[in-house]
Design a protein around this motif. Structure first.
Motif, PDB file in Angstrom:
ATOM      1  N   ASP A 302      42.129  58.159  38.306  1.00 44.75           N
ATOM      2  CA  ASP A 302      42.565  59.017  39.407  1.00 44.75           C
ATOM      3  C   ASP A 302      44.045  58.806  39.700  1.00 44.75           C
ATOM      4  O   ASP A 302      44.774  59.754  39.972  1.00 44.75           O
ATOM      5  CB  ASP A 302      41.725  58.709  40.648  1.00 44.75           C
ATOM      6  CG  ASP A 302      42.075  59.621  41.810  1.00 44.75           C
ATOM      7  OD1 ASP A 302      41.760  60.818  41.733  1.00 44.75           O
ATOM      8  OD2 ASP A 302      42.670  59.142  42.798  1.00 44.75           O
ATOM      9  N   LYS A 303      44.512  57.556  39.619  1.00 39.04           N
ATOM     10  CA  LYS A 303      45.919  57.273  39.898  1.00 39.04           C
ATOM     11  C   LYS A 303      46.820  57.773  38.770  1.00 39.04           C
ATOM     12  O   LYS A 303      47.920  58.274  39.027  1.00 39.04           O
ATOM     13  CB  LYS A 303      46.107  55.768  40.089  1.00 39.04           C
ATOM     14  CG  LYS A 303      47.510  55.358  40.515  1.00 39.04           C
ATOM     15  CD  LYS A 303      47.582  53.881  40.758  1.00 39.04           C
ATOM     16  CE  LYS A 303      48.967  53.456  41.223  1.00 39.04           C
ATOM     17  NZ  LYS A 303      49.370  54.087  42.472  1.00 39.04           N
ATOM     18  N   THR A 306      45.634  62.199  38.681  1.00 40.10           N
ATOM     19  CA  THR A 306      45.642  63.040  39.874  1.00 40.10           C
ATOM     20  C   THR A 306      46.977  62.989  40.599  1.00 40.10           C
ATOM     21  O   THR A 306      47.539  64.031  40.963  1.00 40.10           O
ATOM     22  CB  THR A 306      44.511  62.607  40.812  1.00 40.10           C
ATOM     23  OG1 THR A 306      43.274  62.646  40.099  1.00 40.10           O
ATOM     24  CG2 THR A 306      44.431  63.538  42.011  1.00 40.10           C
ATOM     25  N   GLU A 307      47.513  61.795  40.814  1.00 42.74           N
ATOM     26  CA  GLU A 307      48.774  61.688  41.561  1.00 42.74           C
ATOM     27  C   GLU A 307      49.946  62.370  40.852  1.00 42.74           C
ATOM     28  O   GLU A 307      50.707  63.098  41.494  1.00 42.74           O
ATOM     29  CB  GLU A 307      49.083  60.218  41.831  1.00 42.74           C
ATOM     30  CG  GLU A 307      48.121  59.577  42.832  1.00 42.74           C
ATOM     31  CD  GLU A 307      48.541  58.178  43.219  1.00 42.74           C
ATOM     32  OE1 GLU A 307      49.620  57.743  42.754  1.00 42.74           O
ATOM     33  OE2 GLU A 307      47.810  57.531  43.976  1.00 42.74           O
ATOM     34  N   PRO A 308      50.166  62.175  39.521  1.00 48.60           N
ATOM     35  CA  PRO A 308      51.246  62.936  38.866  1.00 48.60           C
ATOM     36  C   PRO A 308      51.049  64.445  38.930  1.00 48.60           C
ATOM     37  O   PRO A 308      52.015  65.193  39.094  1.00 48.60           O
ATOM     38  CB  PRO A 308      51.190  62.424  37.417  1.00 48.60           C
ATOM     39  CG  PRO A 308      50.584  61.071  37.503  1.00 48.60           C
ATOM     40  CD  PRO A 308      49.587  61.163  38.614  1.00 48.60           C
ATOM     41  N   ARG A 310      49.532  66.098  41.341  1.00 51.62           N
ATOM     42  CA  ARG A 310      49.878  66.517  42.702  1.00 51.62           C
ATOM     43  C   ARG A 310      51.382  66.577  42.885  1.00 51.62           C
ATOM     44  O   ARG A 310      51.901  67.493  43.545  1.00 51.62           O
ATOM     45  CB  ARG A 310      49.266  65.530  43.699  1.00 51.62           C
ATOM     46  CG  ARG A 310      47.748  65.629  43.834  1.00 51.62           C
ATOM     47  CD  ARG A 310      47.226  64.518  44.727  1.00 51.62           C
ATOM     48  NE  ARG A 310      45.771  64.557  44.825  1.00 51.62           N
ATOM     49  CZ  ARG A 310      45.030  63.579  45.342  1.00 51.62           C
ATOM     50  NH1 ARG A 310      45.621  62.483  45.800  1.00 51.62           N
ATOM     51  NH2 ARG A 310      43.719  63.687  45.394  1.00 51.62           N
ATOM     52  N   SER A 311      52.098  65.604  42.320  1.00 52.84           N
ATOM     53  CA  SER A 311      53.553  65.599  42.425  1.00 52.84           C
ATOM     54  C   SER A 311      54.157  66.818  41.734  1.00 52.84           C
ATOM     55  O   SER A 311      55.053  67.475  42.288  1.00 52.84           O
ATOM     56  CB  SER A 311      54.107  64.311  41.814  1.00 52.84           C
ATOM     57  OG  SER A 311      55.515  64.308  41.846  1.00 52.84           O
ATOM     58  N   THR A 313      52.677  69.681  41.196  1.00 57.28           N
ATOM     59  CA  THR A 313      52.316  70.868  41.983  1.00 57.28           C
ATOM     60  C   THR A 313      53.240  71.018  43.184  1.00 57.28           C
ATOM     61  O   THR A 313      53.691  72.133  43.504  1.00 57.28           O
ATOM     62  CB  THR A 313      50.862  70.753  42.449  1.00 57.28           C
ATOM     63  OG1 THR A 313      50.010  70.597  41.321  1.00 57.28           O
ATOM     64  CG2 THR A 313      50.449  72.001  43.218  1.00 57.28           C
ATOM     65  N   ASN A 314      53.561  69.916  43.855  1.00 67.42           N
ATOM     66  CA  ASN A 314      54.455  69.952  45.006  1.00 67.42           C
ATOM     67  C   ASN A 314      55.850  70.422  44.600  1.00 67.42           C
ATOM     68  O   ASN A 314      56.460  71.260  45.274  1.00 67.42           O
ATOM     69  CB  ASN A 314      54.512  68.571  45.649  1.00 67.42           C
ATOM     70  CG  ASN A 314      55.394  68.552  46.889  1.00 67.42           C
ATOM     71  OD1 ASN A 314      55.417  69.506  47.658  1.00 67.42           O
ATOM     72  ND2 ASN A 314      56.108  67.454  47.076  1.00 67.42           N
ATOM     73  N   GLY A 332      53.413  59.476  34.256  1.00 70.42           N
ATOM     74  CA  GLY A 332      52.000  59.467  33.892  1.00 70.42           C
ATOM     75  C   GLY A 332      51.795  59.532  32.392  1.00 70.42           C
ATOM     76  O   GLY A 332      52.693  59.185  31.607  1.00 70.42           O
TER      77      GLY A 332
END
Length: 359
Positions: A302-303, A306-308, A310-311, A313-314, A332
Motif C-alpha cells: 500500500d505504501k 498507493t501513496e505514489p 495519490r501524489s 493524481t494530486n 516508487g
C-alpha cells in the motif's frame, strides 16, 4: 515626435526631420519589441498653434493610455492561460466521462485486501481438504495398529492360562490391559459366547444408562456381537457406538479351547491427541507469523503503490488547473516512475504549446 512601445510603454523622442522613408522600424531597448514609425504627412490646412498643441496633447494622452493597456494585456497573456475555446463534442463527451469516472471504483487497498483474503481462504481450504481426506485415514491406521498390537500381546499372555482354565490369571491380565490409556474395554468370550473376563477402562465415561446397566447386570455383550470374525479370517476391526461413545473394536480369534478376544479403543481420545499435536504452540506461532507477515506485506504494498499514485493524481489535478510550472517528481516502483516521467513530458509539451499560443 513622441513614440511609445506597445509592449512596455517606454517612450522615445524622434526627430521628424531625420525620417527619410515613409516607414521606419527599430527595436525597443527594454523589451526588444519591433516598433514601426510612419513619417507624418503635412496637412494643407494648418490650424492655429494653440489648437494643434491642445489636440496633440490630448491625442498623445489617449494614445499613451491605449498603449499602456495593450502592454498590460500582452503581459497578462504571457503570465496566464488564454481563455479556453468551446470544446468539441468529442472533448465534451470525454470531459463528462472523466467527471463521471472520478471518485468511482474501489481503492487499491481494497483489491489488495481481497487478494490476500482469497489467498488465506485458499490456504484454509487446502488445509481443510487435507484434514478431511488424510487425517481420518491416518487415525484409522493408528487405531488398527494399536488395537492389533494390544490384542496380539494379550492373546499371547492369556493363551496358556486359558488352556489350563486359569481364569483368575486371565482376569488379571484383561484388567491390566483395560487400564491402559485410550482403552475402552477388554473382553474374552468362549465359543458359546459367555464372557470369561470383561472390564471397562473407565465406565463413568459412558452415558449413565449404559454405565448403570453394566453395574447392575455385569459386563454387557450386546455390542460385541456387532463385530464378529468371518470364516477364513483370524481378526476383524470396526467402529462401534458404545454407550454414547465412538469405539474402535478389534476382535481376534483365540487358540484352543477357542473363543474371541475383543479390545476397544476410544476414537475421540486419539483424535484429541492428534488435534493437540496439530494445533501445538509451535503451529499457532507459525500461523501468527504468517498472518503478521501478510499484514506487513499489505502495508508495504500500500505504501509503495498507493501513496505514489495519490501524489501523481494530486499533481495532475493541479496541472489541469493551470499550474504548468509544477514539476512532476515520481517515486516508487519502476512502472510508477515511468508514468511520472510520461506526465512530466506531457506537462512540458503543454507548457511550450501554451507559450507559443500566447505570443
Amino acid at each position: 515626435m513622441l513614440v511609445i512601445c506597445e509592449d512596455c510603454a517606454k517612450k522615445y523622442s524622434i526627430d521628424e526631420q531625420r525620417i527619410k522613408a515613409p516607414k521606419v522600424k527599430f527595436k525597443c531597448r527594454a523589451c526588444n519589441h519591433i516598433i514601426i514609425v510612419e513619417k507624418p504627412k503635412k496637412s494643407k490646412d494648418t490650424p492655429s498653434e494653440d489648437l494643434s498643441t491642445s489636440l496633440l496633447v490630448a491625442e498623445q494622452g489617449t494614445a499613451e493610455h491605449k498603449i499602456k493597456e495593450k502592454g498590460e494585456q500582452r503581459r497578462a497573456k504571457r503570465t496566464s492561460l488564454p481563455p479556453p475555446a468551446d470544446p468539441s463534442p468529442s472533448v465534451r463527451a470525454a470531459l463528462r466521462h472523466s467527471a463521471a469516472a472520478a471518485g468511482k471504483g474501489m481503492p487499491f487497498f481494497v483489491y489488495l485486501l481481497a487478494i490476500m483474503l482469497v489467498g488465506l481462504l485458499s490456504i484454509s481450504t487446502i488445509f481443510v481438504h487435507f484434514y478431511l481426506k488424510t487425517i481420518p485415514d491416518v487415525l484409522q491406521h493408528q487405531l488398527e495398529l494399536r488395537s492389533q498390537a494390544l490384542t496380539e500381546s494379550l492373546k499371547g499372555t492369556i493363551a496358556s492360562p486359558l488352556s489350563r482354565k486359569d481364569y483368575l490369571t486371565v482376569n488379571q491380565e484383561v484388567k491390566r490391559i483395560s487400564k491402559l490409556s485410550g482403552v475402552a474395554y477388554v473382553a474374552v468370550r468362549n465359543k458359546q459366547g459367555v464372557v470369561l473376563a470383561g472390564f471397562f477402562g473407565n465406565l463413568n465415561r459412558f452415558d449413565n444408562h449404559f454405565a448403570q446397566k453394566n453395574k447392575e447386570k455385569g459386563f454387557q455383550t450386546d455390542f460385541l456381537t456387532k463385530n464378529t470374525i468371518t470364516p477364513g479370517t483370524e481378526e476383524a476391526g470396526v467402529k462401534l457406538r458404545v454407550g454414547g461413545l465412538s469405539v474402535y473394536d478389534q476382535v481376534m480369534a483365540l487358540p484352543a479351547p477357542g473363543g474371541e478376544l475383543h479390545v476397544g479403543l476410544y476414537v475421540d481420545e486419539l483424535e484429541k491427541h492428534f488435534l493437540k499435536a496439530l494445533f501445538s504452540p509451535l503451529t499457532l506461532a507459525l500461523l501468527l507469523l504468517f498472518v503478521l507477515s501478510a499484514y506487513i506485506l499489505f502495508v508495504l504494498l500500500d505504501k509503495l503503490i498507493t501513496e505514489p499514485m495519490r501524489s501523481l493524481t494530486n499533481v495532475a489535478n493541479r496541472i489541469s488547473l493551470g499550474e504548468l510550472d509544477l514539476a512532476i517528481m515520481a517515486a516508487g516502483p519502476r512502472e510508477i516512475r515511468e508514468l511520472g516521467a510520461a506526465l512530466e513530458r506531457m506537462r512540458h509539451s503543454i507548457k511550450v504549446a501554451m507559450e507559443r499560443l500566447s505570443r
